[in-house]
Design a protein around this motif. Structure first.
Motif, PDB file in Angstrom:
ATOM      1  N   ASP A 493       0.848  -1.355   0.017  1.00 23.09           N
ATOM      2  CA  ASP A 493      -0.026   0.059  -0.064  1.00 23.09           C
ATOM      3  C   ASP A 493       0.761   1.292  -0.114  1.00 23.09           C
ATOM      4  OD1 ASP A 493      -2.035   1.693   0.186  1.00 23.09           O
ATOM      5  OD2 ASP A 493      -2.407   1.417   2.201  1.00 23.09           O
ATOM      6  N   VAL A 495       2.021   5.086  -0.443  1.00 13.77           N
ATOM      7  CA  VAL A 495       1.395   6.462  -0.259  1.00 13.77           C
ATOM      8  C   VAL A 495       2.314   7.443  -0.651  1.00 13.77           C
ATOM      9  CG1 VAL A 495       0.404   7.881   1.496  1.00 13.77           C
ATOM     10  CG2 VAL A 495      -0.301   5.623   1.312  1.00 13.77           C
ATOM     11  N   CYS A 497       2.674  11.730  -0.247  1.00 17.42           N
ATOM     12  CA  CYS A 497       2.102  13.016   0.198  1.00 17.42           C
ATOM     13  C   CYS A 497       2.225  13.997  -0.695  1.00 17.42           C
ATOM     14  CB  CYS A 497       2.975  13.404   1.471  1.00 17.42           C
ATOM     15  SG  CYS A 497       3.244  12.096   2.831  1.00 17.42           S
ATOM     16  N   ARG A 558      -4.575  15.634  -4.723  1.00 14.55           N
ATOM     17  CA  ARG A 558      -5.510  14.740  -4.701  1.00 14.55           C
ATOM     18  C   ARG A 558      -6.794  14.914  -5.485  1.00 14.55           C
ATOM     19  NH1 ARG A 558      -7.099  14.617   1.598  1.00 14.55           N
ATOM     20  NH2 ARG A 558      -6.468  16.917   1.144  1.00 14.55           N
ATOM     21  N   ASP A 562      -5.654  11.238  -7.520  1.00 11.97           N
ATOM     22  CA  ASP A 562      -5.409  10.640  -6.523  1.00 11.97           C
ATOM     23  C   ASP A 562      -4.934   9.337  -6.259  1.00 11.97           C
ATOM     24  OD1 ASP A 562      -7.523   9.328  -7.304  1.00 11.97           O
ATOM     25  OD2 ASP A 562      -8.862   9.264  -5.513  1.00 11.97           O
ATOM     26  N   ARG A 587      -1.208   5.747  -3.735  1.00 15.40           N
ATOM     27  CA  ARG A 587      -2.467   6.880  -3.396  1.00 15.40           C
ATOM     28  C   ARG A 587      -1.654   8.096  -3.085  1.00 15.40           C
ATOM     29  NH1 ARG A 587      -5.851   4.717   0.953  1.00 15.40           N
ATOM     30  NH2 ARG A 587      -3.925   4.048   1.790  1.00 15.40           N
ATOM     31  N   CYS A 589      -1.923  11.189  -0.651  1.00 14.97           N
ATOM     32  CA  CYS A 589      -2.724  11.585   0.444  1.00 14.97           C
ATOM     33  C   CYS A 589      -2.013  12.962   0.933  1.00 14.97           C
ATOM     34  CB  CYS A 589      -2.432  10.369   1.719  1.00 14.97           C
ATOM     35  SG  CYS A 589      -2.839   8.890   0.937  1.00 14.97           S
ATOM     36  N   CYS A 591      -0.621  14.680   4.182  1.00 14.11           N
ATOM     37  CA  CYS A 591       0.278  14.420   5.399  1.00 14.11           C
ATOM     38  C   CYS A 591       0.520  15.574   6.211  1.00 14.11           C
ATOM     39  CB  CYS A 591       1.585  13.659   5.001  1.00 14.11           C
ATOM     40  SG  CYS A 591       1.344  12.474   3.700  1.00 14.11           S
ATOM     41  N   VAL A 597       0.593  10.270   7.689  1.00 17.98           N
ATOM     42  CA  VAL A 597      -0.463  10.471   6.617  1.00 17.98           C
ATOM     43  C   VAL A 597      -1.995  11.000   7.455  1.00 17.98           C
ATOM     44  CG1 VAL A 597      -2.119   9.309   5.137  1.00 17.98           C
ATOM     45  CG2 VAL A 597       0.130   8.703   5.084  1.00 17.98           C
ATOM     46  N   CYS A 600      -6.419  10.452   2.748  1.00 17.69           N
ATOM     47  CA  CYS A 600      -6.252  10.081   1.537  1.00 17.69           C
ATOM     48  C   CYS A 600      -7.377  10.229   0.608  1.00 17.69           C
ATOM     49  CB  CYS A 600      -5.827   8.588   1.378  1.00 17.69           C
ATOM     50  SG  CYS A 600      -4.096   8.208   2.168  1.00 17.69           S
TER      51      CYS A 600
END
Length: 790
Positions: A493, A495, A497, A558, A562, A587, A589, A591, A597, A600
């Protein structure tokens, strides 16, 4: 009164009785009862004298166990007051009076009517009295006397604790005390020899003796051997009257047992033994027994067997059975008739509990020779190895040779051997074996990642005797080939920022390979070839089986996008190398400043303060309505604004009110407020802006010098004088207000009126610590700061 008795036993008593009777016959009434008398002498007072007793007492004796037909005469009572005319009456009271003892009330003769037993009652206490028959008055005071029962030898000695059971160690010294017996006699020990007991032995000689006075039994022989005789029955007699003829006797039995001591060494019945053991005997099994005899018992017969020498000491072992005291011969190693047909063993049996008093009877051990003959039997085939380990590659074709097992007939016949696999488990069905050669082949295609190891059992039997079967375990290891491409170790997963910087590592990935380390230990990561250069992210191979995902640009939004997808190619180091492609989902997100984070979701910033969409719409409507009201209000005020001077003819005193709201803090032309803050801060004298002044203002340096030297009161007075002398003022009174705040502070003013209009170099990082309500503000100033830095 006197007493006479004919119950005399000894000659002295007979003589005394005879003298007493003769004396009484010749001088009867010479002993008189004297009464208490008072003699009166002229000129003297009455004198009392103690009267003399008129009774003459002796103890009476009566023989026990009297068996005559007539009552036994005991004795006679006589008072000096008795003249023989029958006027005196004798009365007898006390123990046995009237029942056992009776008295002639006229003559005073006492008789015993019953046979008495001294062992039941030794004496009787009675009371005698002489009274006048006519007046029934006592002639003499009542007196007490005793009748003793005279003992005769009528009780034999008795052993109250017999019969006795006692033990004594064998081989004891002569005179060793065994037991003391005691007999009791119920006769009177103070009179004669009726209760004087002596002991003698009636049975048990010459082994034991008894002390005649104490009754102590002792051994009478040296070295009495239990193994020769163990039990003895001894009869002891006790006789009263000091053992004289006519004495009574009693006897008891004493059972004496000799206890064992270790005085006998063990002995083997034979000096040579022979034992047959087949070569098929199992290792650890008992193959024979041997025993040495010991005449002793109990712990004195305990022994230990050992093999002291011989060529079979390494093949056989011996232990001791504690119950049967036998030596158990066991097999330590397998026998082989074809290699060795017999063994010689020297076996020793020795006592474990020795008594050093009898060490001269030793040694307390014995040795014998045992010959073990190995018997030839038809044995099953013997494999050349106790177990086999074979290998075969996975994905090999069916029928691939795995390995070969070999077995031979150990007998001299050397029969042919047949091989087969025991199909007891499912794994045994995955292989086949050649019955003649023992070659094992595959029966299916194997996958090492599914099962890396197989265990089977191969059996071998003689063709001539199929019943003799031997088995051997075979382990098959499945070797690996590079048939599995690498893949990501897990679902990542990833992520990024929104405020990420270029070159920032946002994730580190690794891979796994189902193959073993030889075919998959080294992984290589790269982006898929053939694709255009990714402007957002890139990949860096760390060369340690990991790879890092890095950003390639600044700031992600985003709201704009996103989710990003990044294809990654992974290859292993096997031969041939295999690769696979995986796609990472990244993804975008929001932060924190430290990289944590926050959210998101693209709409998260709208509801960061906790307001829903409906609430935001309602707030916007309210703002629009308020703006409309303000605009309407301003329009109405402007339409109703009156001139400052209403009329020239109106000379009334009026207070003019100015409702000018100004343009806010940025409007610096509407009114110079510095004059109201500090008089010293005023640069020049300000006049009304609605009327052009006709006089010139005083010089600036004069105003400045005057402002520095006057206080507030003087300043107000000066302003009042200026207003009075100003010809440009209206003809009516006006109101001027001055607000003085004091001298300038060293800390400076907090007003924004004099602040610079350009952007300052202030650091807005502290806005991130004010809470979630100021997050958006912090992001905005953070973006401005980032752009200024760029």
């Amino acid at each position: 009164m006197r007493i006479t008795s004919t119950s005399c036993i000894c000659p002295v008593l007979v003589c005394l009785c005879f003298v007493q009777r003769c004396y009484g016959a010749a001088h009867h009434g010479s002993i008189k009862v004297t009464r208490n008398q008072t003699k009166h002498i002229e000129g003297e007072t009455e004198v009392h004298h103690r009267p003399k007793r008129g009774w003459v007492w002796n103890q009476f004796f009566v023989l026990e166990e009297h068996m005559g037909p007539d009552p036994q005469y005991v004795g006679k009572l006589h008072s000096n007051s008795d003249k023989g005319d029958g006027s005196v009456k004798y009365i007898l009271t006390g123990e046995g009076a009237g029942t056992i003892f009776i008295i002639d009330d006229t003559t005073g003769d006492i008789h015993s009517t019953k046979s008495l037993d001294r062992e039941q009652k030794t004496h009787y206490v009675l009371h005698a009295q002489a009274i006048d028959r006519r007046t029934n008055k006592p002639l003499e005071p009542e007196s007490e006397f005793i009748i003793k029962v005279q003992d005769i030898n009528d009780n034999a000695p008795k052993f109250t604790d017999g019969p006795y059971i006692v033990t004594v160690p064998e081989m004891s010294e002569m005179g060793t005390s065994v037991l003391q017996v005691t007999a009791t006699d119920a006769d009177d020990p103070t009179y004669g020899n009726s209760a004087r007991v002596v002991y003698s032995i009636l049975q048990g000689q010459p082994y034991f003796s008894v002390d005649p006075k104490t009754g102590v039994i002792r051994t009478a022989l040296h070295n009495m051997d239990r193994e020769a005789r163990e039990h003895y029955s001894v009869v002891i007699q006790a006789k009263d009257m000091a053992g004289q003829v006519g004495g009574l006797s009693g006897s008891t039995t004493v059972n004496i047992t000799l206890t064992d001591v270790n005085d006998n060494p063990p002995r083997f019945p034979q000096k040579h033994y022979q034992l047959y053991v087949p070569e098929s005997a199992q290792v650890g099994s008992a193959v024979g027994k041997i025993k040495a005899n010991d005449a002793d018992t109990g712990s004195n017969a305990d022994m230990k067997y050992t093999i002291i020498n011989g060529d079979g000491s390494g093949v056989f072992s011996i232990s001791t059975d504690k119950e049967t005291r036998e030596g158990i011969l066991s097999l330590k190693k397998p026998l082989n008739y074809e290699k060795k047909k017999s063994y010689i063993l020297n076996i020793e049996g020795a006592n474990t509990h020795l008594d050093f008093r009898f060490s001269h009877l030793g040694p307390f051990k014995d040795v014998t020779m045992l010959k073990v003959i190995v018997g030839d039997v038809d044995e099953p085939p013997l494999f050349t190895m106790p177990s086999y380990v074979m290998e075969v590659y996975e994905n090999a074709k069916i029928g691939t040779v795995v390995g070969t097992v070999t077995a031979q007939d150990p007998d001299t016949a050397n029969s042919l051997v047949r091989y087969f696999i025991d199909h007891n488990t499912e794994e045994d069905r995955y292989f086949t074996i050649d019955a003649s050669t023992g070659t094992i082949k595959t029966a299916k295609i194997f996958d090492r990642e599914e099962t890396p190891w197989y265990n089977i059992t191969v059996a071998a039997s003689e063709t001539d005797n199929p019943g003799l079967v031997s088995h051997v375990p075979v382990g098959v290891r499945i070797l690996d080939v590079n048939d599995n491409p690498p893949e990501l170790a897990r679902d990542y997963d990833v992520v990024v920022c929104e405020n990420a910087k270029p070159g920032q590592v946002i994730e580190t990935i690794t891979a796994t390979d189902k193959d073993n380390s030889a075919n998959g230990a080294r992984f290589h990561f790269s982006l898929e070839e053939g694709l255009s250069l990714n402007p957002n992210f890139t990949l860096r191979d760390n060369e340690d089986n990991t790879a890092s995902i890095l950003t390639r640009r600044r700031r992600y939004s985003r709201t704009a996008k996103d989710i990003y997808y990044l294809p990654v190619l992974i290859s292993d180091g096997g031969v041939p190398p295999l690769s696979s492609s995986s796609t990472l989902t990244i993804r975008v997100c929001a932060c924190e400043r430290d990289g944590r984070v926050r959210t998101c979701h693209a709409e998260a910033f709208l509801s960061s303060a906790g307001l829903s969409t409906g609430a935001l719409i309602a707030i916007l409507l309210c703002v629009v309505i308020l703006l409309a009201i303000v605009v309407l209000f301003i329009t109405l005020r402007r339409s109703k604004k009156e001139p400052l001077i209403i009329s020239e003819e109106d000379v009334r005193e009026n207070v003019v009110t100015y409702d000018d709201e100004g343009g806010g803090e940025e409007d610096t032309e509407a009114f110079d407020i510095t004059a109201l803050r500090n008089p010293s801060a005023a640069e020049e004298l300000k006049y009304r802006r609605d009327v052009r002044p006709e006089v010139k203002p005083p010089p600036r340096h004069l105003l400045s010098s005057s402002f520095d030297s006057i206080d507030v009161q003087e300043f107000i007075k000066q302003r009042l004088a200026e207003a009075d002398l100003d010809p440009s003022v209206p003809p009516y009174d006006s109101l001027q207000t001055y607000a003085y705040e004091g001298q300038r502070s060293e800390a400076g003013s907090i007003s924004s009126l004099d602040s610079a209009t350009t952007h300052s170099d202030q650091d807005y990082n502290y806005l991130g610590d004010w809470g979630p309500e100021f997050k958006k503000l912090a992001e905005l100033y953070g973006e401005i700061e980032s752009e200024r830095t760029t």
